[in-house]
Design a protein around this motif. Structure first.
Motif, PDB file in Angstrom:
ATOM      1  N   HIS A 132       0.799  -1.343  -0.122  1.00  0.00           N
ATOM      2  CA  HIS A 132      -0.070  -0.095   0.127  1.00  0.00           C
ATOM      3  C   HIS A 132       0.538   1.206  -0.133  1.00  0.00           C
ATOM      4  O   HIS A 132       0.482   2.172  -0.895  1.00  0.00           O
ATOM      5  N   THR A 133       2.050   1.336   0.810  1.00  0.00           N
ATOM      6  CA  THR A 133       2.531   2.713   0.884  1.00  0.00           C
ATOM      7  C   THR A 133       3.786   3.116  -0.089  1.00  0.00           C
ATOM      8  O   THR A 133       4.022   3.987  -0.067  1.00  0.00           O
ATOM      9  N   HIS A 134       3.935   1.997  -0.967  1.00  0.00           N
ATOM     10  CA  HIS A 134       4.970   2.152  -1.983  1.00  0.00           C
ATOM     11  C   HIS A 134       6.063   2.765  -1.513  1.00  0.00           C
ATOM     12  O   HIS A 134       6.902   3.662  -2.115  1.00  0.00           O
ATOM     13  N   GLY A 135       6.544   2.387  -0.271  1.00  0.00           N
ATOM     14  CA  GLY A 135       7.918   2.777   0.238  1.00  0.00           C
ATOM     15  C   GLY A 135       7.952   3.997   1.193  1.00  0.00           C
ATOM     16  O   GLY A 135       8.720   4.440   1.356  1.00  0.00           O
ATOM     17  N   ASN A 136       6.797   4.626   1.407  1.00  0.00           N
ATOM     18  CA  ASN A 136       6.518   5.772   1.897  1.00  0.00           C
ATOM     19  C   ASN A 136       6.369   5.778   3.359  1.00  0.00           C
ATOM     20  O   ASN A 136       5.914   6.667   4.086  1.00  0.00           O
ATOM     21  N   LEU A 137       6.447   4.512   4.290  1.00  0.00           N
ATOM     22  CA  LEU A 137       6.354   4.477   5.495  1.00  0.00           C
ATOM     23  C   LEU A 137       7.359   3.727   6.056  1.00  0.00           C
ATOM     24  O   LEU A 137       7.690   2.570   5.450  1.00  0.00           O
ATOM     25  N   LEU A 138       8.234   4.179   7.332  1.00  0.00           N
ATOM     26  CA  LEU A 138       9.279   3.373   7.671  1.00  0.00           C
ATOM     27  C   LEU A 138       8.654   2.083   8.313  1.00  0.00           C
ATOM     28  O   LEU A 138       7.570   2.278   9.021  1.00  0.00           O
ATOM     29  N   PRO A 139       9.221   0.980   8.519  1.00  0.00           N
ATOM     30  CA  PRO A 139       8.679  -0.317   9.070  1.00  0.00           C
ATOM     31  C   PRO A 139       8.877  -0.229  10.481  1.00  0.00           C
ATOM     32  O   PRO A 139       9.927   0.261  10.988  1.00  0.00           O
ATOM     33  N   LEU A 140       8.082  -1.126  11.202  1.00  0.00           N
ATOM     34  CA  LEU A 140       8.427  -1.347  12.569  1.00  0.00           C
ATOM     35  C   LEU A 140       9.153  -2.761  12.679  1.00  0.00           C
ATOM     36  O   LEU A 140       8.977  -3.467  11.724  1.00  0.00           O
ATOM     37  N   TYR A 141       9.918  -3.009  13.775  1.00  0.00           N
ATOM     38  CA  TYR A 141      10.373  -4.291  13.947  1.00  0.00           C
ATOM     39  C   TYR A 141       9.464  -5.356  13.942  1.00  0.00           C
ATOM     40  O   TYR A 141       8.189  -5.484  14.129  1.00  0.00           O
ATOM     41  N   LYS A 142       9.790  -6.415  13.159  1.00  0.00           N
ATOM     42  CA  LYS A 142       9.064  -7.441  12.899  1.00  0.00           C
ATOM     43  C   LYS A 142       7.794  -7.214  11.751  1.00  0.00           C
ATOM     44  O   LYS A 142       7.087  -7.857  11.452  1.00  0.00           O
ATOM     45  N   SER A 143       8.086  -6.080  10.991  1.00  0.00           N
ATOM     46  CA  SER A 143       7.216  -5.794   9.803  1.00  0.00           C
ATOM     47  C   SER A 143       7.932  -5.461   8.535  1.00  0.00           C
ATOM     48  O   SER A 143       9.465  -5.099   8.688  1.00  0.00           O
ATOM     49  N   TRP A 144       7.393  -5.633   7.457  1.00  0.00           N
ATOM     50  CA  TRP A 144       8.119  -5.267   6.167  1.00  0.00           C
ATOM     51  C   TRP A 144       7.328  -5.034   5.129  1.00  0.00           C
ATOM     52  O   TRP A 144       6.092  -6.080   4.847  1.00  0.00           O
ATOM     53  N   GLU A 145       7.549  -3.901   4.267  1.00  0.00           N
ATOM     54  CA  GLU A 145       6.624  -3.647   3.083  1.00  0.00           C
ATOM     55  C   GLU A 145       7.067  -4.517   1.867  1.00  0.00           C
ATOM     56  O   GLU A 145       8.413  -4.463   1.584  1.00  0.00           O
ATOM     57  N   VAL A 146       6.336  -5.603   1.261  1.00  0.00           N
ATOM     58  CA  VAL A 146       6.693  -6.338   0.241  1.00  0.00           C
ATOM     59  C   VAL A 146       6.460  -6.066  -1.132  1.00  0.00           C
ATOM     60  O   VAL A 146       6.793  -6.566  -2.190  1.00  0.00           O
ATOM     61  N   GLY A 147       5.954  -4.652  -1.270  1.00  0.00           N
ATOM     62  CA  GLY A 147       5.504  -4.092  -2.645  1.00  0.00           C
ATOM     63  C   GLY A 147       6.575  -4.167  -3.412  1.00  0.00           C
ATOM     64  O   GLY A 147       7.878  -4.067  -2.977  1.00  0.00           O
ATOM     65  N   VAL A 148       6.129  -4.239  -4.821  1.00  0.00           N
ATOM     66  CA  VAL A 148       7.345  -4.301  -5.669  1.00  0.00           C
ATOM     67  C   VAL A 148       8.377  -2.916  -6.022  1.00  0.00           C
ATOM     68  O   VAL A 148       9.217  -2.907  -6.353  1.00  0.00           O
ATOM     69  N   ASP A 149       7.491  -1.786  -5.392  1.00  0.00           N
ATOM     70  CA  ASP A 149       8.372  -0.442  -5.327  1.00  0.00           C
ATOM     71  C   ASP A 149       9.517  -0.563  -4.397  1.00  0.00           C
ATOM     72  O   ASP A 149      10.311   0.292  -4.454  1.00  0.00           O
ATOM     73  N   CYS A 150       9.348  -1.547  -3.483  1.00  0.00           N
ATOM     74  CA  CYS A 150      10.290  -1.578  -2.338  1.00  0.00           C
ATOM     75  C   CYS A 150      11.278  -2.581  -2.648  1.00  0.00           C
ATOM     76  O   CYS A 150      12.208  -2.850  -1.807  1.00  0.00           O
ATOM     77  N   ASN A 151      11.064  -3.638  -3.699  1.00  0.00           N
ATOM     78  CA  ASN A 151      11.846  -4.694  -3.855  1.00  0.00           C
ATOM     79  C   ASN A 151      12.344  -4.835  -5.312  1.00  0.00           C
ATOM     80  O   ASN A 151      12.381  -5.820  -6.004  1.00  0.00           O
ATOM     81  N   ASN A 152      12.699  -3.525  -5.864  1.00  0.00           N
ATOM     82  CA  ASN A 152      13.462  -4.072  -7.128  1.00  0.00           C
ATOM     83  C   ASN A 152      12.454  -4.454  -8.052  1.00  0.00           C
ATOM     84  O   ASN A 152      12.828  -4.891  -9.351  1.00  0.00           O
ATOM     85  N   PHE A 153      11.193  -4.111  -7.986  1.00  0.00           N
ATOM     86  CA  PHE A 153      10.238  -4.885  -8.933  1.00  0.00           C
ATOM     87  C   PHE A 153      10.091  -6.393  -9.219  1.00  0.00           C
ATOM     88  O   PHE A 153       9.772  -6.834 -10.252  1.00  0.00           O
ATOM     89  N   TYR A 154      10.390  -6.932  -8.045  1.00  0.00           N
ATOM     90  CA  TYR A 154      10.485  -8.519  -8.026  1.00  0.00           C
ATOM     91  C   TYR A 154       9.583  -8.957  -6.681  1.00  0.00           C
ATOM     92  O   TYR A 154       9.619  -8.110  -5.963  1.00  0.00           O
ATOM     93  N   PRO A 155       9.037 -10.116  -7.025  1.00  0.00           N
ATOM     94  CA  PRO A 155       8.771 -10.768  -5.595  1.00  0.00           C
ATOM     95  C   PRO A 155       9.813 -10.653  -4.605  1.00  0.00           C
ATOM     96  O   PRO A 155      10.818 -11.132  -5.099  1.00  0.00           O
ATOM     97  N   ILE A 156       9.467 -10.864  -3.346  1.00  0.00           N
ATOM     98  CA  ILE A 156      10.712 -11.205  -2.138  1.00  0.00           C
ATOM     99  C   ILE A 156      10.407 -12.358  -1.657  1.00  0.00           C
ATOM    100  O   ILE A 156       8.953 -12.817  -1.173  1.00  0.00           O
ATOM    101  N   SER A 157      11.224 -13.358  -1.381  1.00  0.00           N
ATOM    102  CA  SER A 157      11.179 -14.510  -0.880  1.00  0.00           C
ATOM    103  C   SER A 157      10.688 -14.514   0.810  1.00  0.00           C
ATOM    104  O   SER A 157      11.100 -13.242   1.534  1.00  0.00           O
ATOM    105  N   LEU A 158      10.046 -15.308   1.231  1.00  0.00           N
ATOM    106  CA  LEU A 158       9.655 -15.327   2.745  1.00  0.00           C
ATOM    107  C   LEU A 158      10.722 -15.250   3.315  1.00  0.00           C
ATOM    108  O   LEU A 158      10.906 -14.316   4.409  1.00  0.00           O
TER     109      LEU A 158
END
Length: 170
Positions: A132-158
């Protein structure tokens, strides 16, 4: 079982290129790169949790969904709602609720399109993955944004998502 996470592909959404400063000339190029990146990462038997804002138009569903490898589990976001019934035609996608708690390969994962500042079982080690935030929200401990804009336009492994979520300080 190999598991990947992603969100916010927005297949078919021309304006997302401008909104998120994506490095594509047009929606056709964006769709093609996202499909290629997806299929370079995901095999036919891989499970992909897509955390919302998957496809933008009815036409893109028919054009894109049959081309994607893997078994897709969609935790839908706001832009997915109009198309939920259309996904029933495709055997490679299962629609989950907009908030899912899944035990994935021994990791309790709270999955939602929208980020939460607190989530179920957080104090017991559960990770929270979101888009949802396309990299515009800092994550908290134990959380991570998995959107393509944050991961070089690839899915990210678990595993990589867990590593990134655990790297942050509590």
């Amino acid at each position: 079982m190999k598991v990947f996470l992603t969100a916010d592909t927005h297949f078919g959404h021309e304006k997302i290129i401008e909104y998120c400063a994506r490095p594509f000339k047009n929606v056709a190029e964006m769709n093609q790169v996202l499909v290629e990146n997806w299929n370079a990462t995901i095999t036919r038997d891989t499970v992909v949790y897509h955390l919302g804002d998957f496809i933008w138009t009815r036409k893109a569903i028919a054009d894109i969904l049959p081309r994607l490898n893997g078994k897709i589990k969609l935790v839908y976001g706001g832009h997915d709602f109009p198309y939920l019934n259309m996904y029933k035609k495709y055997p490679n996608i299962t629609v989950l609720s907009p908030l899912a708690v899944e035990n994935i390969n021994g990791t309790v994962a709270v999955l939602c399109h929208f980020p939460s500042r607190s989530w179920e079982r957080k104090e017991y080690g559960a990770c929270h993955f979101y888009g949802h935030t396309h990299g515009n929200l800092l994550p908290l401990y134990k959380s991570w944004e998995v959107g393509v804009d944050c991961n070089n336009f690839y899915p990210i492994s678990l595993e990589e998502a867990i590593e990134k979520a655990n790297y942050l300080e509590d």
